[in-house]
Design a protein around this motif. Structure first.
Motif, PDB file in Angstrom:
ATOM      1  N   TYR A   6       0.828  -1.196   0.000  1.00  0.00           N
ATOM      2  CA  TYR A   6       0.000   0.000   0.000  1.00  0.00           C
ATOM      3  C   TYR A   6       0.867   1.252   0.000  1.00  0.00           C
ATOM      4  CZ  TYR A   6      -3.568  -3.368   1.096  1.00  0.00           C
ATOM      5  OH  TYR A   6      -4.407  -4.444   1.048  1.00  0.00           O
ATOM      6  N   LYS A  80      -7.461  -6.134  -6.509  1.00  0.00           N
ATOM      7  CA  LYS A  80      -8.795  -6.112  -5.903  1.00  0.00           C
ATOM      8  C   LYS A  80      -8.866  -7.203  -4.833  1.00  0.00           C
ATOM      9  CE  LYS A  80     -11.190  -3.166  -8.470  1.00  0.00           C
ATOM     10  NZ  LYS A  80     -11.868  -2.039  -7.914  1.00  0.00           N
ATOM     11  N   SER A 103     -10.395   1.964   7.613  1.00  0.00           N
ATOM     12  CA  SER A 103     -10.992   2.320   6.325  1.00  0.00           C
ATOM     13  C   SER A 103     -10.039   3.269   5.619  1.00  0.00           C
ATOM     14  CB  SER A 103     -12.351   2.996   6.507  1.00  0.00           C
ATOM     15  OG  SER A 103     -12.869   3.409   5.260  1.00  0.00           O
ATOM     16  N   SER A 104      -9.560   2.817   4.475  1.00  0.00           N
ATOM     17  CA  SER A 104      -8.718   3.676   3.651  1.00  0.00           C
ATOM     18  C   SER A 104      -9.541   4.140   2.456  1.00  0.00           C
ATOM     19  CB  SER A 104      -7.459   2.928   3.219  1.00  0.00           C
ATOM     20  OG  SER A 104      -6.568   3.806   2.599  1.00  0.00           O
ATOM     21  N   THR A 105      -9.924   3.201   1.589  1.00  0.00           N
ATOM     22  CA  THR A 105     -10.806   3.550   0.472  1.00  0.00           C
ATOM     23  C   THR A 105     -12.259   3.228   0.789  1.00  0.00           C
ATOM     24  OG1 THR A 105     -10.632   1.371  -0.570  1.00  0.00           O
ATOM     25  CG2 THR A 105      -8.968   3.028  -1.174  1.00  0.00           C
ATOM     26  N   GLY A 106     -12.486   2.330   1.755  1.00  0.00           N
ATOM     27  CA  GLY A 106     -13.846   1.884   2.073  1.00  0.00           C
ATOM     28  C   GLY A 106     -14.314   0.738   1.200  1.00  0.00           C
ATOM     29  N   GLU A 107     -13.482   0.321   0.244  1.00  0.00           N
ATOM     30  CA  GLU A 107     -13.876  -0.729  -0.706  1.00  0.00           C
ATOM     31  C   GLU A 107     -14.213  -2.053  -0.012  1.00  0.00           C
ATOM     32  OE1 GLU A 107     -12.204  -2.860  -4.776  1.00  0.00           O
ATOM     33  OE2 GLU A 107     -10.798  -1.788  -3.492  1.00  0.00           O
ATOM     34  N   HIS A 132      -8.532   6.909   7.600  1.00  0.00           N
ATOM     35  CA  HIS A 132      -7.725   8.030   7.138  1.00  0.00           C
ATOM     36  C   HIS A 132      -8.677   9.156   6.741  1.00  0.00           C
ATOM     37  CE1 HIS A 132      -4.132   5.735   7.417  1.00  0.00           C
ATOM     38  NE2 HIS A 132      -4.528   4.836   6.525  1.00  0.00           N
ATOM     39  N   TRP A 134      -9.116  10.547   4.091  1.00  0.00           N
ATOM     40  CA  TRP A 134      -9.717  10.282   2.786  1.00  0.00           C
ATOM     41  C   TRP A 134     -10.587   9.028   2.793  1.00  0.00           C
ATOM     42  CZ3 TRP A 134      -4.511  10.074   3.947  1.00  0.00           C
ATOM     43  CH2 TRP A 134      -3.933   8.803   3.970  1.00  0.00           C
ATOM     44  N   GLY A 135     -10.728   8.343   3.953  1.00  0.00           N
ATOM     45  CA  GLY A 135     -11.492   7.094   4.006  1.00  0.00           C
ATOM     46  C   GLY A 135     -12.626   7.109   5.004  1.00  0.00           C
ATOM     47  N   ASP A 147      -4.089  10.349   9.735  1.00  0.00           N
ATOM     48  CA  ASP A 147      -3.311  10.069   8.533  1.00  0.00           C
ATOM     49  C   ASP A 147      -1.913   9.572   8.883  1.00  0.00           C
ATOM     50  OD1 ASP A 147      -5.445  10.725   6.972  1.00  0.00           O
ATOM     51  OD2 ASP A 147      -4.816  12.795   6.673  1.00  0.00           O
TER      52      ASP A 147
END
Length: 197
Positions: A6, A80, A103-107, A132, A134-135, A147
């Protein structure tokens, strides 16, 4: 094939989390989710098993592990996440809390949430120990937003060649910030002589 780990270039510092910090974050999340009254917790492995298990014990609700990951043997190998253990059908008609470490992207959270909804869950919410900046959009409950490079107590050190050593991914990420992975950042617990084995 190995994919780069990452991206850590957006981290601003380090944040070592102690076992007491972990426990306190879980207690805060329990207080926050109590009004939702989850009936089932889906803990996302591996990192989400720690808070998911403690939160399930504190709330006295059923826990089911789920697993989707980009990693094999702690190395990022997929772009993915791949499902390894899916949510059970018992989520149907239940209030479900998806718990992960971060949670970074939340994906990952969204993937678990969508499958639980597809399986008929009455309501699905997500909780994480950290996000983060951004997440933070996906989780409904967040213990803390930072962050920093968060150093968890459960994966800070690994056992290699008969020794406990600093996790190399953390060490590399810290080195990118000019921070040395010194022994004082390891968990200060001595190995107990086991009773048998």
């Amino acid at each position: 094939m190995t994919i780069s780990p990452y991206a850590y270039e957006n981290r601003t510092s380090i944040l070592p989390i102690s076992w007491n910090d972990f426990h306190g974050l879980c207690k805060g999340l329990v207080q926050a989710v109590a009004g939702f009254s989850p009936e089932i917790i889906l803990a996302v492995g591996r990192g989400g098993y720690y808070p998911g298990t403690l939160i399930a014990h504190m709330l006295r609700v059923e826990l089911y592990p789920v697993r989707l990951t980009r990693r094999v043997n702690d190395v990022v190998v997929r772009k993915k996440p791949k499902w390894l253990v899916r949510p059970p059908h018992m989520v149907a008609d239940k209030r479900v809390l998806v718990v992960d470490e971060i949670s970074s992207t939340g994906e990952t959270l969204l993937t678990v949430k969508r499958l639980a909804e597809k399986l008929g869950a009455a309501d699905v919410r997500c909780a994480v120990m950290y996000a983060h900046s951004w997440g933070g959009d996906v989780p409904d409950y967040i213990g803390l937003i930072s962050d920093a490079l968060i150093l968890n107590p459960w994966d800070r050190e690994i056992f290699v060649d008969g020794e406990f050593k600093y996790h190399p991914e953390y060490a590399e990420a810290m080195a990118a910030q000019g921070i040395a992975a010194t022994a004082d950042l390891l968990i200060g617990a001595e190995a107990v002589k086991v009773a048998k084995g």
